[in-house]
Write a protein that holds these residues in place. Structure first.
Motif, mmCIF file in Angstrom:
data_model
loop_
_atom_site.group_PDB
_atom_site.id
_atom_site.type_symbol
_atom_site.label_atom_id
_atom_site.label_comp_id
_atom_site.label_asym_id
_atom_site.label_seq_id
_atom_site.Cartn_x
_atom_site.Cartn_y
_atom_site.Cartn_z
ATOM 1 N N ALA A 148 -131.561 -51.030 -64.279
ATOM 2 C CA ALA A 148 -131.959 -49.633 -64.493
ATOM 3 C C ALA A 148 -131.404 -48.739 -63.382
ATOM 4 O O ALA A 148 -130.923 -47.629 -63.649
ATOM 5 C CB ALA A 148 -133.481 -49.522 -64.563
ATOM 6 N N PHE A 149 -131.441 -49.219 -62.159
ATOM 7 C CA PHE A 149 -130.936 -48.430 -61.036
ATOM 8 C C PHE A 149 -129.442 -48.144 -61.192
ATOM 9 O O PHE A 149 -129.004 -47.003 -61.056
ATOM 10 C CB PHE A 149 -131.200 -49.165 -59.718
ATOM 11 C CG PHE A 149 -130.745 -48.405 -58.507
ATOM 12 C CD1 PHE A 149 -131.581 -47.485 -57.907
ATOM 13 C CD2 PHE A 149 -129.479 -48.610 -57.977
ATOM 14 C CE1 PHE A 149 -131.165 -46.769 -56.787
ATOM 15 C CE2 PHE A 149 -129.059 -47.898 -56.861
ATOM 16 C CZ PHE A 149 -129.896 -46.979 -56.269
ATOM 17 N N THR A 150 -128.648 -49.177 -61.492
ATOM 18 C CA THR A 150 -127.199 -48.993 -61.579
ATOM 19 C C THR A 150 -126.784 -48.216 -62.822
ATOM 20 O O THR A 150 -125.662 -47.723 -62.887
ATOM 21 C CB THR A 150 -126.440 -50.335 -61.532
ATOM 22 O OG1 THR A 150 -126.833 -51.146 -62.641
ATOM 23 C CG2 THR A 150 -126.694 -51.064 -60.228
ATOM 24 N N ASN A 151 -127.674 -48.096 -63.782
ATOM 25 C CA ASN A 151 -127.364 -47.339 -64.999
ATOM 26 C C ASN A 151 -127.790 -45.880 -64.924
ATOM 27 O O ASN A 151 -127.665 -45.157 -65.917
ATOM 28 C CB ASN A 151 -127.984 -48.015 -66.223
ATOM 29 C CG ASN A 151 -127.131 -49.169 -66.688
ATOM 30 O OD1 ASN A 151 -125.915 -49.099 -66.666
ATOM 31 N ND2 ASN A 151 -127.779 -50.249 -67.089
ATOM 32 N N LYS A 152 -128.279 -45.437 -63.782
ATOM 33 C CA LYS A 152 -128.637 -44.028 -63.645
ATOM 34 C C LYS A 152 -127.392 -43.166 -63.860
ATOM 35 O O LYS A 152 -126.293 -43.513 -63.418
ATOM 36 C CB LYS A 152 -129.223 -43.747 -62.259
ATOM 37 C CG LYS A 152 -130.599 -44.321 -62.065
ATOM 38 C CD LYS A 152 -131.135 -43.969 -60.694
ATOM 39 C CE LYS A 152 -132.544 -44.514 -60.521
ATOM 40 N NZ LYS A 152 -133.099 -44.141 -59.217
ATOM 41 N N ALA A 153 -127.567 -42.041 -64.514
ATOM 42 C CA ALA A 153 -126.444 -41.157 -64.842
ATOM 43 C C ALA A 153 -125.637 -40.761 -63.611
ATOM 44 O O ALA A 153 -124.411 -40.658 -63.671
ATOM 45 C CB ALA A 153 -126.953 -39.925 -65.568
ATOM 46 N N ARG A 154 -126.295 -40.587 -62.489
ATOM 47 C CA ARG A 154 -125.569 -40.125 -61.300
ATOM 48 C C ARG A 154 -124.635 -41.179 -60.722
ATOM 49 O O ARG A 154 -123.788 -40.878 -59.875
ATOM 50 C CB ARG A 154 -126.534 -39.620 -60.241
ATOM 51 C CG ARG A 154 -127.434 -40.664 -59.636
ATOM 52 C CD ARG A 154 -128.484 -39.983 -58.739
ATOM 53 N NE ARG A 154 -129.445 -40.916 -58.249
ATOM 54 C CZ ARG A 154 -129.519 -41.316 -56.988
ATOM 55 N NH1 ARG A 154 -128.685 -40.837 -56.103
ATOM 56 N NH2 ARG A 154 -130.435 -42.178 -56.621
ATOM 57 N N PHE A 155 -124.734 -42.437 -61.175
ATOM 58 C CA PHE A 155 -123.860 -43.494 -60.681
ATOM 59 C C PHE A 155 -122.753 -43.862 -61.650
ATOM 60 O O PHE A 155 -121.908 -44.693 -61.339
ATOM 61 C CB PHE A 155 -124.669 -44.757 -60.359
ATOM 62 C CG PHE A 155 -125.718 -44.568 -59.312
ATOM 63 C CD1 PHE A 155 -125.454 -43.835 -58.165
ATOM 64 C CD2 PHE A 155 -126.974 -45.109 -59.474
ATOM 65 C CE1 PHE A 155 -126.433 -43.656 -57.184
ATOM 66 C CE2 PHE A 155 -127.953 -44.938 -58.507
ATOM 67 C CZ PHE A 155 -127.680 -44.209 -57.363
ATOM 68 N N LYS A 156 -122.735 -43.272 -62.831
ATOM 69 C CA LYS A 156 -121.800 -43.722 -63.861
ATOM 70 C C LYS A 156 -120.340 -43.533 -63.480
ATOM 71 O O LYS A 156 -119.489 -44.245 -63.979
ATOM 72 C CB LYS A 156 -122.100 -43.069 -65.197
ATOM 73 C CG LYS A 156 -121.849 -41.595 -65.256
ATOM 74 C CD LYS A 156 -122.222 -41.073 -66.629
ATOM 75 C CE LYS A 156 -122.132 -39.561 -66.662
ATOM 76 N NZ LYS A 156 -122.539 -39.059 -67.951
ATOM 77 N N ASN A 157 -120.050 -42.602 -62.575
ATOM 78 C CA ASN A 157 -118.655 -42.391 -62.218
ATOM 79 C C ASN A 157 -118.129 -43.407 -61.202
ATOM 80 O O ASN A 157 -116.949 -43.386 -60.881
ATOM 81 C CB ASN A 157 -118.443 -40.975 -61.670
ATOM 82 C CG ASN A 157 -119.138 -40.754 -60.344
ATOM 83 O OD1 ASN A 157 -120.079 -41.454 -59.989
ATOM 84 N ND2 ASN A 157 -118.672 -39.761 -59.620
ATOM 85 N N GLY A 158 -118.980 -44.296 -60.721
ATOM 86 C CA GLY A 158 -118.494 -45.210 -59.700
ATOM 87 C C GLY A 158 -119.087 -46.589 -59.662
ATOM 88 O O GLY A 158 -118.960 -47.287 -58.659
ATOM 89 N N THR A 159 -119.754 -47.007 -60.751
ATOM 90 C CA THR A 159 -120.291 -48.369 -60.793
ATOM 91 C C THR A 159 -120.080 -48.968 -62.172
ATOM 92 O O THR A 159 -120.000 -48.263 -63.175
ATOM 93 C CB THR A 159 -121.811 -48.427 -60.499
ATOM 94 O OG1 THR A 159 -122.516 -47.783 -61.564
ATOM 95 C CG2 THR A 159 -122.162 -47.791 -59.175
ATOM 96 N N THR A 160 -120.011 -50.260 -62.202
ATOM 97 C CA THR A 160 -120.069 -51.006 -63.448
ATOM 98 C C THR A 160 -120.481 -52.429 -63.100
ATOM 99 O O THR A 160 -120.232 -52.893 -61.975
ATOM 100 C CB THR A 160 -118.752 -50.967 -64.243
ATOM 101 O OG1 THR A 160 -118.961 -51.481 -65.561
ATOM 102 C CG2 THR A 160 -117.633 -51.727 -63.558
ATOM 103 N N THR A 161 -121.120 -53.111 -64.017
ATOM 104 C CA THR A 161 -121.635 -54.451 -63.753
ATOM 105 C C THR A 161 -121.022 -55.442 -64.728
ATOM 106 O O THR A 161 -120.880 -55.150 -65.919
ATOM 107 C CB THR A 161 -123.172 -54.464 -63.876
ATOM 108 O OG1 THR A 161 -123.715 -53.552 -62.916
ATOM 109 C CG2 THR A 161 -123.745 -55.854 -63.630
ATOM 110 N N ARG A 162 -120.675 -56.613 -64.200
ATOM 111 C CA ARG A 162 -120.161 -57.714 -65.013
ATOM 112 C C ARG A 162 -120.887 -58.992 -64.605
ATOM 113 O O ARG A 162 -121.321 -59.139 -63.466
ATOM 114 C CB ARG A 162 -118.657 -57.933 -64.790
ATOM 115 C CG ARG A 162 -117.749 -56.773 -65.149
ATOM 116 C CD ARG A 162 -117.747 -56.534 -66.658
ATOM 117 N NE ARG A 162 -116.748 -55.596 -67.087
ATOM 118 C CZ ARG A 162 -116.873 -54.272 -67.098
ATOM 119 N NH1 ARG A 162 -117.983 -53.712 -66.653
ATOM 120 N NH2 ARG A 162 -115.910 -53.496 -67.533
ATOM 121 N N ASN A 163 -120.973 -59.934 -65.549
ATOM 122 C CA ASN A 163 -121.503 -61.227 -65.131
ATOM 123 C C ASN A 163 -120.407 -61.985 -64.384
ATOM 124 O O ASN A 163 -119.216 -61.665 -64.505
ATOM 125 C CB ASN A 163 -122.119 -62.014 -66.294
ATOM 126 C CG ASN A 163 -121.112 -62.486 -67.305
ATOM 127 O OD1 ASN A 163 -120.073 -63.038 -66.968
ATOM 128 N ND2 ASN A 163 -121.409 -62.267 -68.571
#
Length: 176
Positions: A148-163
């Motif tokens: 939920a933290f990494t999916n916040k709108a303010r982080f979308k321009n610089g994060t992504t998650t992979r297994n």
């Protein structure tokens, strides 16, 4: 010539669908070579004489223009990706747990995630200045406070998650 991995955020979820063949065709129009797409989830490998930030900006601009969505990517040099994969303290395969790595374009956001994880007593391990590893019980990822933290709108321009398994496959593609 540098080998890169380009990770698209939010592809093939939430109504943004890009076929691997279309993604590969787009990247083949850029000043890159050896383009490969992997796993139909927005993972591209390529080689280029561009600098990392130039490839990031060109990738985002091209994706926006061609596919008409607010495209954001995280770009890593293959050597950095190798350090991340090798440094992950978690197993790639576990019967009860998923191992994830969140990738960051901005080290300040990584530091913010680490502070948040500490405040809720969640184990998150920084992997250099551009990645952090964490785990979630299988079937509970969407409920994870870290997700939920990494999916916040303010982080979308610089994060992504992979297994971790995906990162291993992407790394192998940069080496073949």
């Amino acid at each position: 010539m540098t080998s890169f991995a380009v990770f698209l955020r939010g592809v093939n979820v939430g109504g943004v669908t890009i076929k691997s063949a279309d993604l590969r065709a787009l990247f083949e129009t850029l000043p890159v070579t050896d383009v490969k797409t992997l796993l139909a989830s927005g993972n591209v490998t390529c080689s280029s004489d561009l600098k990392l930030q130039e490839l990031k900006a060109l990738s985002e601009q091209s994706l926006r223009s061609r596919f008409g969505y607010e495209a954001w990517v995280v770009v890593l040099e293959a050597d950095t990706l190798e350090q991340i994969v090798d440094g992950c303290p978690f197993p790639a395969d576990d019967p009860s747990t998923h191992s994830y790595v969140t990738l960051f374009s901005d080290p300040a956001v990584l530091r913010e995630l680490l502070r948040f994880a500490s405040s809720i007593d969640e184990a998150v391990y920084p992997l250099g200045t551009v990645a952090a590893a964490w785990q979630s019980p299988k079937g509970k990822t969407l409920d994870s406070p870290l997700n939920a933290f990494t999916n916040k709108a303010r982080f979308k321009n610089g994060t992504t998650t992979r297994n971790l398994r995906t990162l291993q496959k992407v790394l192998a593609a940069t080496r073949s």
